[in-house]
Design an enzyme around this catalytic site. Structure first.
Site, PDB file in Angstrom:
ATOM      1  N   GLU A 143      -9.917   1.393  -4.750  1.00 16.24           N
ATOM      2  CA  GLU A 143      -9.864   2.470  -3.760  1.00 16.24           C
ATOM      3  C   GLU A 143     -11.258   2.875  -3.314  1.00 16.24           C
ATOM      4  OE1 GLU A 143      -7.916   4.530  -1.856  1.00 16.24           O
ATOM      5  OE2 GLU A 143      -6.453   2.950  -2.180  1.00 16.24           O
ATOM      6  N   HIS A 169      -6.555   6.987  -6.478  1.00 15.29           N
ATOM      7  CA  HIS A 169      -7.296   7.682  -5.427  1.00 15.29           C
ATOM      8  C   HIS A 169      -8.249   8.711  -6.019  1.00 15.29           C
ATOM      9  CE1 HIS A 169      -3.825   6.072  -3.195  1.00 15.29           C
ATOM     10  NE2 HIS A 169      -4.656   6.012  -2.177  1.00 15.29           N
ATOM     11  N   HIS A 173     -10.788   1.401   5.997  1.00 12.29           N
ATOM     12  CA  HIS A 173     -10.349   1.584   4.611  1.00 12.29           C
ATOM     13  C   HIS A 173      -9.265   0.586   4.244  1.00 12.29           C
ATOM     14  CE1 HIS A 173      -9.247   4.085   0.991  1.00 12.29           C
ATOM     15  NE2 HIS A 173      -8.117   3.405   1.173  1.00 12.29           N
ATOM     16  N   GLU A 174      -8.205   0.548   5.045  1.00  8.54           N
ATOM     17  CA  GLU A 174      -7.062  -0.278   4.684  1.00  8.54           C
ATOM     18  C   GLU A 174      -7.369  -1.771   4.800  1.00  8.54           C
ATOM     19  OE1 GLU A 174      -4.758   1.011   3.169  1.00  8.54           O
ATOM     20  OE2 GLU A 174      -4.922   3.112   3.694  1.00  8.54           O
ATOM     21  N   HIS A 210      -9.032  -3.215   1.867  1.00 11.70           N
ATOM     22  CA  HIS A 210      -8.151  -3.636   0.777  1.00 11.70           C
ATOM     23  C   HIS A 210      -7.881  -5.139   0.873  1.00 11.70           C
ATOM     24  CE1 HIS A 210      -7.299   0.052  -1.304  1.00 11.70           C
ATOM     25  NE2 HIS A 210      -6.776   0.656  -0.244  1.00 11.70           N
TER      26      HIS A 210
END
Length: 747
Positions: free
Chosen positions: A378, A442, A354-355, A358
């Site tokens: 997101e 989010h 997920h991160e 980004h």
């Protein structure tokens, strides 16, 4: 345990139960649907030298490209990244400046055919980006103080202005000269602060703000007994993955800055599966990084976060009791906290995917981390995180459509987010609606997450990897899946090739349909069901096989005056269309080949007209509308309610004018009835059919009254009267809501 040493070693690291192997190829858990993409649209592998050569060529030809796009002479294009398809098509992403100033929201992607001709362009800002003056009225010091105040109001600690620069702000519609201030320090939970505040350089009003440190939470569970890449160093080993761009994993040891201490080990056997061994968190972080690298490389042909073969840095044991993890572009690093009481590191696979995604988003589309684009940012991380989980196929953490299902941050044992039905978390939206962008990013991610689930698995009740799902649709019509692999392929190509910094939900639908056409063919089953999955979350309409006719709506025309109306239709089948009409007033007829209704009506009255369009296969569709033949047309009105999103995204309401001759008058009357709880937040424009914009009302933060109910006079004598006129309304500050009740034009 033993280690196998060949150059940069693959090592065995001990963590709790379960076995996983990142980079083992396509997931055994992938959806049963398998649609192969068209070979020509797949990414061509580019070496660092080839990528550098393409960027150099784009730099050398930037002036020619700007001229071909008819940009202002004061604009300069600066290539940021480049992709190449197997068929030779090149996609170059540019940032741009105006009079030497960075244009925020001015990025664009140019698509170039193998022969060098421009096939198309996707722009973050559709109109010109010029501003009247590049001399600010407000000082840098004044906006620094204001920006620090914004950060402190949000609970920032040790807030300070790290930088301030003059820019052109084009992401909010009409470009304006602005200041961009970056405020550092720490967010309330200890996450580093990097708040970007955009203020009008003339008025000092806040135009926009976003948090650049994109943080989230994950499961914190371990990945089982795994192999990670390490490198021999002297008599020992370091947690440096030479096979993946020299990605490093280090121990911050409770610190909140710097790179920390690179993990080292004497025997190349890392961690013991328990919190007591600091290496354990490092193993999970390194495994998550390598799994994410392998997924992007093996599935999408992307080598590293930036696509340049360079590895990032993973930092574990950040802060004290820090219950979060985050990606930071400035250090090109992924950082993990140890959780509440320093007892549960957030170093799980889905957190890493997920991160680190980004970072991929930042290096490609650069979706602004606010409003609808922030929700898409997101959602991109949630979508690709799910794709990585299914790809790795770990018994310790099987692929699912849940986000943070094991971290238990709320103490209720439930996931943070649900992709099949986002509203189950109590905060996220299942479907798009006007004003969605005012939610926390989010939660505004919900419709895109829901799209991915519907596209992957379809609607209704089912069980995947032991998890029960039951996904609804906004229109209560079932969605047929395209398969998880196809959905992820489409999203990745849309992100990297067509999306820009300001892409909203409507733009995301357009981008994914372009990607679906590239990969699986225009009007293919995959293309159609990509669109239908969007309709399932209230973004756009469904596309059904066969003919679609656009209903022109109620129309007016003047008796004894020439009139024309083009009927719009399309078919998913190849070949020409045939048009027919019944109920047309005397004097009007339809061209059977083009669909143009033309002629001179000779009799007053109201007629119900039915259009029928047929394709070469015999498939057909109809549309019925009312056509009024009148003596004179003076007033046109739209009484449909249109919600106005809170902060920045514009609301539009359209009026189609027909039956008039020549240009609009010098005294065109624009009557508006807008219900709003703080009308000073509103900027209102009239947009003529040719795109010319007339400002009716500016934002005025000192006007707290309710509603805008008035009539404006516009000199529109230079514009043709017939066509679609638009009322554009923007809410430029946060906290108050409203809608367009009605508006009218009097000629």
């Amino acid at each position: 345990m033993s280690a196998w040493i060949v150059g940069a070693a693959l090592v065995t690291a001990t963590v709790p139960a379960g076995v996983a192997n990142a980079g083992s190829g396509p997931s055994a858990q992938s959806s049963t649907l398998s649609v192969q993409p068209l070979a020509g649209a797949l990414a061509a592998p580019l070496s660092a030298g080839e990528q550098s050569a393409l960027l150099s060529a784009a730099e050398a030809g930037a002036a020619r490209t700007a001229a071909a796009l008819q940009l202002d002479a004061r604009e300069t294009l600066k290539p940021r990244s480049v992709l190449k398809d197997a068929d030779g098509t090149v996609h170059t992403r540019y940032d741009r400046t105006f009079a030497g100033l960075p244009v925020l929201g001015g990025d664009l992607v140019v698509h170039t055919a193998p022969d060098g001709s421009i096939k198309g362009v996707d722009k973050a800002a559709r109109g010109p980006v010029a501003v009247a003056s590049t001399t600010p009225a407000k000082s840098a010091e004044a906006v620094k103080s204001f920006s620090i105040g914004r950060a402190e109001a949000a609970g920032a600690k040790e807030a300070k202005a790290d930088s301030v620069r003059s820019v052109v702000w084009a992401a909010g519609g009409t470009p304006v000269l602005a200041w961009e201030t970056v405020v550092g320090g720490f967010q309330p939970d200890g996450t580093p602060n990097e708040l970007h505040v955009i203020t009008d350089a003339t008025t000092g009003a806040k135009l926009f703000e976003r948090q650049a440190i994109e943080a989230g939470t994950g499961t914190g569970q371990f990945n089982g007994e795994v192999t990670i890449g390490t490198t021999k160093s002297g008599s020992g080993w370091t947690m440096t993955d030479a096979a993946r761009g020299n990605h490093t994993t280090s121990d911050l040891n409770g610190g909140t800055s710097g790179t920390g201490a690179l993990f080292t080990d004497a025997d190349d056997v890392w961690g013991n599966g328990k919190q007591s061994d600091r290496q354990t968190a490092g193993v999970d972080a390194a495994f998550g990084a390598q799994a994410t690298w392998d997924y992007y490389k093996n599935v999408h042909g992307r080598t590293g976060i930036k696509g340049d073969g360079v590895g990032a840095t993973s930092r574990v044991h950040y802060g004290n009791g820090y219950v979060n993890a985050f990606w930071d572009d400035s250090c090109f690093c992924m950082t993990y906290g140890d959780g509440a009481g320093n007892n549960n590191p957030l170093t799980s696979l889905d957190v890493a995917a997920h991160e680190m995604t980004h970072g991929v988003t930042s290096a490609t589309a650069g979706l602004e981390y606010s409003d609808e684009s922030g929700g898409l940012n997101e959602a991109t991380s949630d979508i690709m995180s799910a794709a990585v989980e299914f790809y790795v196929n770990s018994p310790a953490d099987p692929g699912d459509y849940l986000v943070g299902e094991k971290i238990n941050v709320r103490g209720d044992g439930k996931p943070l987010r649900y992709m099949d039905k986002p509203s189950k978390d109590g905060l996220s939206a299942n479907s798009w609606y006007p004003g969605l962008g005012s939610l926390n990013v989010h939660y505004s991610s919900g419709p895109a997450n829901h799209w991915f689930y519907l596209a992957s698995e379809g609607s209704g009740a089912k069980v995947v990897n032991g998890v029960s799902y039951d996904s609804p649709t906004a229109d209560n019509v079932p969605v047929t899946p395209i398969g998880r692999d196809a959905a992820a392929n489409i999203w990745y190509r849309a992100l990297t090739t067509y999306m820009t910094s300001t892409t909203d939900y409507a733009g995301a639908r357009t981008a994914t349909l372009k990607a679906a056409a590239d990969l699986y063919g225009m009007n293919s089953t995959t293309y159609l069901n990509t669109a239908n999955a969007w309709a399932g979350v209230a973004v756009g309409s469904r596309i059904t096989p066969g003919v679609t006719v656009v209903n022109p709506g109620t129309r007016y025309t003047v008796v004894n005056k020439a009139a024309s109306l083009q009927i719009q239709a399309s078919s998913t089948n190849p070949g020409a269309l045939s048009y027919a009409a019944t109920g047309l007033p005397a004097g009007l007829s339809i061209n059977a080949s083009t669909g143009l209704i033309s002629g001179t009506p000779t009799k007053l009255g109201t007629r119900s007209v039915t259009i029928k369009v047929t394709d070469k296969t015999g498939a057909g569709s109809t549309a019925a509308f009312t056509l009024n033949v009148v003596t004179k047309i003076t007033t046109f009105e739209n009484t449909d309610d249109v919600q106005i999103p809170d902060v920045r995204p514009a609301a539009y309401s359209d009026i189609t004018v027909s039956g008039l001759s020549g240009n609009a008058p010098k005294t065109l009357k624009v009557g508006v009835d807008i219900k709003h709880t703080y009308r000073g937040d509103l900027a209102i424009d009239l947009v003529a059919p040719d795109g010319t914009t007339y400002r009716l009302k500016d934002e005025d933060v000192m006007d707290p009254a309710h509603d805008v109910i008035t009539t404006y006079t516009v000199n529109a004598s230079g514009r043709v009267a017939n066509g679609t006129w638009r009322l554009k309304v923007q809410d430029l500050d946060v906290g108050y809501r409203g809608y367009i009740d009605s508006w009218k034009l009097t000629f």
